[in-house]
Design an enzyme around this catalytic site. Structure first.
Site, mmCIF file in Angstrom:
data_model
loop_
_atom_site.group_PDB
_atom_site.id
_atom_site.type_symbol
_atom_site.label_atom_id
_atom_site.label_comp_id
_atom_site.label_asym_id
_atom_site.label_seq_id
_atom_site.Cartn_x
_atom_site.Cartn_y
_atom_site.Cartn_z
ATOM 1 N N SER A 135 -9.851 1.534 2.507
ATOM 2 C CA SER A 135 -8.981 2.355 1.685
ATOM 3 C C SER A 135 -7.872 1.574 0.975
ATOM 4 O O SER A 135 -7.269 2.093 0.038
ATOM 5 C CB SER A 135 -8.329 3.423 2.555
ATOM 6 O OG SER A 135 -7.469 2.827 3.520
ATOM 7 N N SER B 255 -10.056 -0.873 6.684
ATOM 8 C CA SER B 255 -9.429 -0.647 5.382
ATOM 9 C C SER B 255 -8.681 -1.837 4.800
ATOM 10 O O SER B 255 -8.260 -1.789 3.648
ATOM 11 C CB SER B 255 -8.489 0.556 5.455
ATOM 12 O OG SER B 255 -9.230 1.747 5.438
ATOM 13 N N LYS C 200 0.856 -1.185 0.000
ATOM 14 C CA LYS C 200 0.000 0.000 0.000
ATOM 15 C C LYS C 200 0.891 1.234 0.000
ATOM 16 O O LYS C 200 1.941 1.255 0.674
ATOM 17 C CB LYS C 200 -0.906 -0.023 1.236
ATOM 18 C CG LYS C 200 -1.989 1.053 1.258
ATOM 19 C CD LYS C 200 -2.904 0.906 2.469
ATOM 20 C CE LYS C 200 -4.041 1.909 2.488
ATOM 21 N NZ LYS C 200 -4.960 1.698 3.639
#
Lengths: 483, 471
Positions: free
Chosen positions: B149, B173, B74
């Site tokens: 996310s 997330s 990420k």
């Protein structure tokens, strides 16, 4: 009297009012750790800009603080030395934007500081309450380039983060100081304590000790506090005294002319000797404190605190008390000065080695420079003994002392080398008797009460001894011969 | 191939790490134009690293338990020498000078970083539509969001771009996008995985965890990235037993609670049906299942949307244009700060900074941030009493399957509701994971959330393995 005047002490007071200055100080001291409060970068003054940095002290994205145990220990030492209660504490974020603050928040302590409810005793014996002494991190330094270094005229600014993250202890005192002089004494005493416990080098000129002063005034006898102003940028003891005096005067002038004092943060300007408004209370930041989620609550064990307590060196106050006990007739200022200059151990040793306390203290305070602490106490005691016996005059003793500090040795040897060989009382007596016989006219006039002739006889003795004789002893001898 | 299979093949010399990496880079090149899982593909660097691993194997050294495994990170995990953007314009041009602890750990275990994945800006969002670089699409249906996310990481694993991706989970997330993309996603116990090098959103809630296609792969990754780290003060200081070793121990006799507050109201019927199926599978395997209640859990979302923005408002203050990233000049420093932040942050980030700033302001602190912290304590206490009766809890991971792009972008409240099942566990710090369990009426993946008390990962993974095997 108007409503306003009832709520503001001294507003519109007559010109002959007697005023009281009220001062409360917030002192920031850099803790003498090897590394920063939350990272491994060196905590060192100076250095090329931005060389004592790392991701944490730059507040880079993703970096996290890790608490420096040594800083906590030093904070506890300070707390103990200031008679504080050491309690479980919580770090908090103090949020405001400033370019020299890498994270745009400062990690500090807010509603749960490590040290609370202490006191500090001034040399006069007055106790000043300490509200708290908490840990926090320092900011970097901004340098404004162009425009004479002033922010508004600068072409651009550069930031040096070497200081960012250096551990600070902020010591907040109660507003119990009543004059500029007391404020100076307070900071001086606090500095001595910080240095004594090894928490800080106490150098105001390098910014390791910084003072913010809250000043207000009120008519003597008023039991309410006036509106205070906080003075920043006070960088020496001298400026502290000047700033407090100036600010108190400014406030008194406002009040006597019927104007209330506005609560402000003000900046001390050393050059013009005035304080200048920085911002009003309304313009103050809302710091939005909240507990720092990246750090755990700090809860030092009782054992650790006790261990630190037992390892504390003796503090200036205790040392003053110790010296005052050994030299009860000596002025308290001289006692305090000796302690401040770390000469009290020498003084105590010389006194306990038989040296007369007053003479020892005179040498300590007047004749010995800082760093003369290595003088052997026995030598000082012997020297004082020679003075007491009349073997050396005060002037001679001072010269002998200089030799001792320079090269050591015994005072007897030094006196001999300087030609101050012992002049026994017997030698002096026979000399005086010869003079009386030689100058029988003068002697009989002296015996009739012409005291001006004392000088004549002392002068004759000095001439005959090339200054070796003690004037005082000669005078005494003449007196006793006169009967 | 799964990560476990790749590592075994590479360690034994059956396959070269280089061939594994090349193969995955080819899949990325072929597929990411449609998905946009990646902000950056580090192809050259990945090949160099793969060759190093092959060199180690050739020299008789063991490159580690994840030898040759391609990993997507990420884009809020700091990587030395690789841009780290948080999918925000404000970090434009910034390259971290250091690796996050998890990146070091992966490296030391022989994994190969293939790229940085797209995300909602600063991890604020539930659909990966709040990215400055455009949305990520769900590989199961490209008209749908991947969740967020960590949508880029979930999509990367679902699309076969990498068998392993790391994400961060502040309010769901990792778990929510895992559910929406049909992969395994784990939010470890707070403090189990070091946060050093994770760009902070909400420090007291953030936790890094893996996305994988199998439960065993997730266990293998967690065993690498879990553990004490002196650089993170909130890291748990005692080493934990590996989860991989007890994966096959089953659930016989375990007490499993169905969390009523998160499993009834607002849950789509097809999602609820999959949860029932999962509960049945656990019962068949010997678990004793009953309803469990955590009354305060219903306040989780409200507390979360005050605490997380409050911390974020402070964590994101440093993006001021002074030291790194974007700078938009202005006549004074405050003007420059304002211009930079106005241009650099997207709407959702600004919204949360404003909410958080308000919640911490003098006069409002007690009513908002203070109250939210009390609710958090209440939820922690409620869960604590439930853990006296249950070993594990289950619920849906997301109330719905993947929703269409654009559906919730103009309705923040609807978007926030996506996190309703996942948020409570972030507030308590407990372990939780999402396991894919079939599809809904629309044919899109449904995830089941398994929750465990703090450091309950070994037991949680046993249940996950049972569910996986029952499909």
């Amino acid at each position: 009297m108007s409503d306003e005047a009832q709520t503001i002490p001294g507003l519109g007071a007559p010109a002959d009012t007697e005023w009281e200055t009220v001062v409360g100080l917030e002192v920031h001291a850099e803790l003498a750790t090897a590394t920063k409060l939350f990272s491994a970068s060196p905590n060192r003054f100076g250095g090329e800009p931005n060389t004592h940095i790392d991701p944490v002290s730059l507040g880079l994205p993703g970096s996290l603080p890790v608490l420096n145990e040594k800083a906590v220990e030093l904070a506890i030492r300070v707390g103990l030395a200031l008679n504080c209660r050491i309690q479980p504490s919580v770090f908090a974020r103090k949020n405001y934007f400033y370019p020299d603050m890498p994270k745009d928040f400062q990690i500090s302590q807010y509603d749960q500081p490590i040290n609370v409810d202490g006191w500090l005793e001034l040399p006069s014996g007055k106790r000043v309450g300490i509200e708290r002494a908490h840990l926090e991190e320092d900011t970097g330094k901004t340098v404004h380039i162009g425009g004479g270094g002033r922010i508004h005229e600068a072409g651009y600014s550069l930031v040096d983060y070497n200081r960012a993250g250096v551990p600070l202890i902020e010591i907040v005192g109660h507003p119990e100081l009543r004059s500029a002089e007391e404020a100076r004494q307070y900071v001086s005493e606090l500095r001595s304590i910080l240095v004594a416990v090894g928490a800080s080098d106490g150098k105001m000129e390098e910014g390791s000790l910084r003072v913010d002063c809250n000043v207000s005034v009120r008519p003597v006898g008023s039991d309410r506090l006036g509106t205070r102003c906080e003075i920043k940028n006070v960088n020496s003891l001298r400026s502290l005294g000047r700033a407090v005096e100036y600010e108190a005067r400014r406030q008194i002038d406002l009040l006597t002319s019927g104007q209330p004092v506005e609560q402000q943060t003000r900046h001390w300007n050393e050059d013009d000797g005035r304080t200048h408004a920085l911002r009003s209370k309304e313009e103050d930041y809302d710091y939005r404190y909240f507990p720092e989620p990246d750090l755990l609550p700090l809860d030092p064990s009782t054992e650790w605190v006790e261990q630190i307590r037992h390892a504390l060196p003796s503090l200036p106050r205790d040392r003053r008390l110790g010296l005052a006990e050994a030299a009860p007739s000596v002025d308290i200022d001289h006692i305090a000065l000796a302690v401040e200059r770390s000469m009290d151990d020498l003084a105590l040793a010389a006194i306990s080695g038989g040296g007369a306390a007053e003479r020892v203290m005179t040498h300590i305070v007047q004749n010995l420079a800082d760093g003369s602490g290595e003088l052997a106490p026995e030598s000082l005691a012997d020297l004082v003994g020679m003075e007491e016996a009349g073997d050396l005059t005060a002037t001679q003793a001072k010269k002998v002392l200089a030799v001792l500090v320079e090269g050591g040795g015994s005072p007897q040897d030094a006196a001999q080398t300087l030609g101050f060989e012992a002049m026994g009382i017997g030698e002096l007596e026979s000399l005086v008797d010869n003079l009386i016989a030689e100058h029988s006219d003068e002697w009989s006039r002296y015996c009739d009460g012409d005291n001006k002739l004392t000088g004549f006889f002392v002068g004759q003795v000095m001439k005959a001894t090339k200054g070796r004789a003690d004037g005082k002893a000669v005078t005494q001898l003449l007196n006793s011969r006169r009967g | 191939m799964t990560a476990v299979e790749i590592a075994a093949a590479v360690r034994s010399g059956q396959r070269s790490a280089r061939s594994v990496v090349d193969e995955h880079l080819d899949v990325i090149v072929g597929g990411d134009a449609d998905i946009h899982a990646f902000n950056l593909v580090a192809a050259a660097q990945a090949r160099v690293r793969a060759d190093e691993i092959d060199g180690a194997v050739a020299a008789g050294r063991d490159p580690g338990p994840l030898a040759g495994v391609p990993v997507a990170l990420k884009d809020n995990l700091c990587t030395r020498g690789l841009a780290t953007t948080c999918s925000s314009r404000i970090l434009e041009g910034w390259t971290p000078p250091y690796d996050a602890t998890v990146v070091e750990q992966l490296h030391n275990a022989g994994a190969v970083v293939v790229g940085k994945t797209n995300m909602d800006e600063f991890a604020m969002g539930s659909s990966t539509e709040n990215s400055a670089f455009g949305p990520t699409r769900n590989p199961c249906d490209t008209s749908r969001v991947p969740g967020g996310s960590s949508g880029g990481s979930a999509a990367a694993v679902a699309a076969g771009f990498a068998p392993v991706a790391l994400g961060s989970d502040t309010g769901g997330s990792i778990r929510q996008p895992a559910a929406l993309c049909g992969v395994v996603g784990v939010k470890p116990t707070y403090g189990l995985v070091s946060r050093y090098g994770l760009v902070a959103f909400a420090s007291s809630l953030d936790q890094i965890g893996p996305f994988t296609t199998t439960v065993a792969d997730a266990a293998a990754v967690l065993d690498v990235i879990g553990g004490p780290d002196a650089r993170d003060s909130t890291s748990i200081s005692e080493p934990q037993p590996p989860v991989s070793h007890t994966l096959a121990d089953g659930v016989d006799g375990l007490r499993v609670g169905v969390l009523t507050e998160l499993s009834g109201n607002g849950i789509a019927l097809d999602v609820a049906a999959r949860l029932q199926a999962a509960v049945g599978a656990l019962e068949s395997a010997g678990a004793r299942v009953a309803e469990a209640s955590v009354p305060a859990a219903v306040y989780g979302l409200s507390a979360y949307y005050l605490i997380a923005p409050a911390e974020a408002s402070s964590n994101l203050a440093r993006y001021d244009g002074v030291r790194y990233g974007l700078r938009v000049d202005g006549p004074s420093t405050p003007d420059m700060n304002t211009a930079t932040r106005s241009a650099g942050f997207g709407d959702e980030v600004k919204r949360r900074i404003m909410i958080g700033t308000y919640a911490l302001s003098a006069g409002y602190y007690d009513a908002y941030y203070g109250k939210a912290q009390k609710v958090r304590t209440l939820i922690i206490n409620d869960f604590a009493s439930v853990w006296e009766q249950f070993d594990l809890l289950v619920s849906p991971t997301s109330p719905t399957t993947a929703f269409p792009l654009g559906e919730r972008t103009t309705d923040p409240m609807a978007m926030y509701m996506s996190d309703v099942c996942t948020v409570p566990v972030n507030l308590t710090g407990q372990a939780a994971m999402s396991v894919p369990y079939g599809v809904g009426d629309d044919g899109l993946p449904v995830g089941v959330q398994i929750m465990a008390p703090a450091l309950g990962e070994p037991v949680m993974f046993r249940a996950a393995a049972v569910l996986e095997a029952s499909l």
